[in-house]
Motif scaffolding. Structure first.
Motif, PDB file in Angstrom:
ATOM      1  N   TRP A 107      -1.787   6.829   0.826  1.00 44.41           N
ATOM      2  CA  TRP A 107      -3.092   6.168   0.721  1.00 44.41           C
ATOM      3  C   TRP A 107      -4.173   7.241   0.705  1.00 44.41           C
TER       4      TRP A 107
ATOM      5  N   ASP B 206      -6.707   0.558   1.935  1.00 44.09           N
ATOM      6  CA  ASP B 206      -6.754  -0.525   0.938  1.00 44.09           C
ATOM      7  C   ASP B 206      -5.861  -0.239  -0.263  1.00 44.09           C
ATOM      8  N   ASP B 207      -5.484   1.033  -0.441  1.00 49.09           N
ATOM      9  CA  ASP B 207      -4.668   1.418  -1.601  1.00 49.09           C
ATOM     10  C   ASP B 207      -3.262   1.879  -1.175  1.00 49.09           C
TER      11      ASP B 207
ATOM     12  N   ARG C 149       0.440   2.536  -0.785  1.00 52.74           N
ATOM     13  CA  ARG C 149       1.585   2.323  -1.665  1.00 52.74           C
ATOM     14  C   ARG C 149       2.852   2.871  -1.014  1.00 52.74           C
TER      15      ARG C 149
ATOM     16  N   GLU D 177      -2.774   4.581  -9.111  1.00 49.77           N
ATOM     17  CA  GLU D 177      -2.365   3.627  -8.083  1.00 49.77           C
ATOM     18  C   GLU D 177      -3.282   3.694  -6.864  1.00 49.77           C
ATOM     19  N   HIS D 178      -4.221   4.637  -6.907  1.00 53.18           N
ATOM     20  CA  HIS D 178      -5.157   4.812  -5.793  1.00 53.18           C
ATOM     21  C   HIS D 178      -6.590   4.829  -6.305  1.00 53.18           C
ATOM     22  N   ASN D 179      -6.818   4.045  -7.362  1.00 48.04           N
ATOM     23  CA  ASN D 179      -8.162   3.844  -7.926  1.00 48.04           C
ATOM     24  C   ASN D 179      -8.790   5.134  -8.425  1.00 48.04           C
TER      25      ASN D 179
ATOM     26  N   GLU E  75      -9.357   7.758  -6.927  1.00 49.62           N
ATOM     27  CA  GLU E  75     -10.367   8.161  -5.950  1.00 49.62           C
ATOM     28  C   GLU E  75     -10.311   9.665  -5.681  1.00 49.62           C
TER      29      GLU E  75
ATOM     30  N   TYR F  54      -5.858  12.636   0.050  1.00 47.09           N
ATOM     31  CA  TYR F  54      -4.694  11.776  -0.172  1.00 47.09           C
ATOM     32  C   TYR F  54      -3.677  12.080   0.928  1.00 47.09           C
TER      33      TYR F  54
ATOM     34  N   LYS G 114     -15.286   3.131  -7.947  1.00 49.03           N
ATOM     35  CA  LYS G 114     -14.982   1.901  -8.688  1.00 49.03           C
ATOM     36  C   LYS G 114     -16.127   0.897  -8.593  1.00 49.03           C
TER      37      LYS G 114
ATOM     38  N   ASP H  28     -10.160   2.289 -13.261  1.00 50.25           N
ATOM     39  CA  ASP H  28     -10.866   2.554 -12.009  1.00 50.25           C
ATOM     40  C   ASP H  28     -10.946   4.058 -11.795  1.00 50.25           C
TER      41      ASP H  28
END
Length: 339
Positions: free
Chosen positions: A87, A94-95, A97, A117-119, A121, A125, A173, A204
């Motif tokens: 995440w 919120d992301d 996985r 898969e993480h917008n 961002e 990480y 986003k 995104d």
């Protein structure tokens, strides 16, 4: 140290064993002391050094690469499953996985972390890596890397490319208004469009814009590519645009019947060149259009026959045009003298 002490398990006459799970020792690394007591009497002991597994992860990653890999070494063969939870620091989990990873060899595993898969961002990480042994004990270790925002544009382009694309990675986003002001070094900001070019959301966190040369007077030289997000400067890059190499003889003899023009540096996605040729004599009464011949992935050729131009002496002019996939057109001109 647990109280009461861990009870041993009898394996056979004269042999006992115990399992030491790391999660009962705060998953600590370093020196472990293993003592054995039999009916209240010290029997003997040993020591074990526990090390953190080697985990290879880049210190910094670029969103333009699309993903990054994590390699975990030193996994025993009896572990047949690793679970990776990833995440970003932004917006909590919120992301989040989960992935099982890929076993590369008997002791090495790999996971690929895709940014989409993480917008897409920016920021930290985080990945936690867990294993479960045959006794049901689970242990995890954590790693992290830093993803930076990035504005990507080609460092170089040729004029007959017609345009190039600028990508901005790491945009929030929630962004609403992403603009791409672009101008050339030549004559200041005389070619800066107002309002600034509106970006197109690709996914995104990723936006792009197309920079057509015909909106910048087909100028060569240095192009500045800025990106602004909701009124705040996000980042920028620079692109050097050069005139394509066009090989044409300085002078040609009418007795040769024709001459060739070779155009280099045409990108592979351009599948058509159009050549317009005429002589200086009598205006454009002898204007001819031809599609040319593709010699290889980046080189085109046109043969100019004199008999299509009344075998006239003097200046021969050829304009060369391309059209890109966005419908933008650019042309350059060359000349020779026939005698």
């Amino acid at each position: 140290m647990a109280y009461p002490w861990v009870a041993g398990q009898k394996v056979a006459d004269g042999i006992w064993k115990a399992v030491v799970p790391f999660n009962k020792h705060f998953n600590e690394t370093g020196l472990y002391y293993n003592d054995v007591w039999v009916d209240g009497t010290y029997f003997g002991g040993s020591q074990t050094v526990v090390r953190r597994n080697t985990v290879r992860i880049p210190e910094k990653v670029s969103l333009k690469d699309g993903s990054y890999d994590i390699i975990v070494e030193g996994i025993p063969e009896n572990i047949n499953k690793l679970t990776f939870y990833t995440w970003t620091e932004a917006n909590g989990q919120d992301d989040l996985r989960q992935s099982g990873g890929q076993k590369l060899d008997s002791n090495t595993w790999k996971i690929t972390i895709p940014f989409n898969e993480h917008n897409n961002e920016t920021g930290v990480y985080i990945t936690h890596i867990y294993t479960i042994d045959s006794y049901g004990n689970s242990t995890g270790i954590g790693v992290s890397t830093m993803a930076a925002s990035f504005v990507q544009a080609p460092t170089e382009a040729n004029l007959l490319d017609n345009s190039y694309e600028v990508y901005a990675y790491g945009i929030s986003k929630e962004a609403i208004n992403v603009t791409f002001p672009t101008w050339t070094e030549h004559n200041g900001n005389d070619d800066l469009a107002y309002p600034w070019v509106a970006g197109q959301k690709v996914a995104d966190g990723i936006w792009k814009a197309v920079v057509p040369f015909n909106k910048h007077f087909n100028e060569t030289g240095l192009y500045y590519n800025d990106v602004w997000v909701d009124g705040t400067y996000f980042g920028g890059s620079q692109t050097v645009v050069r005139r394509n190499t066009v090989r044409i003889p300085e002078k040609v003899s009418l007795k040769d019947g024709s001459y060739d023009i070779i155009v280099e540096g045409i990108p592979e996605n351009i599948n058509k060149l159009t050549f317009y040729t005429w002589t200086e004599a009598n205006g454009q009464d002898d204007l001819r259009q031809s599609g040319g011949q593709k010699l290889d992935s980046n080189t085109w050729k046109i043969t100019i026959p004199f008999n299509e131009h009344n075998n006239e002496a003097g200046v021969y002019t050829t304009h060369i045009y391309t059209i890109d996939s966005f419908g933008n057109s650019t042309g350059i001109g060359v000349q020779t003298t026939a005698y």
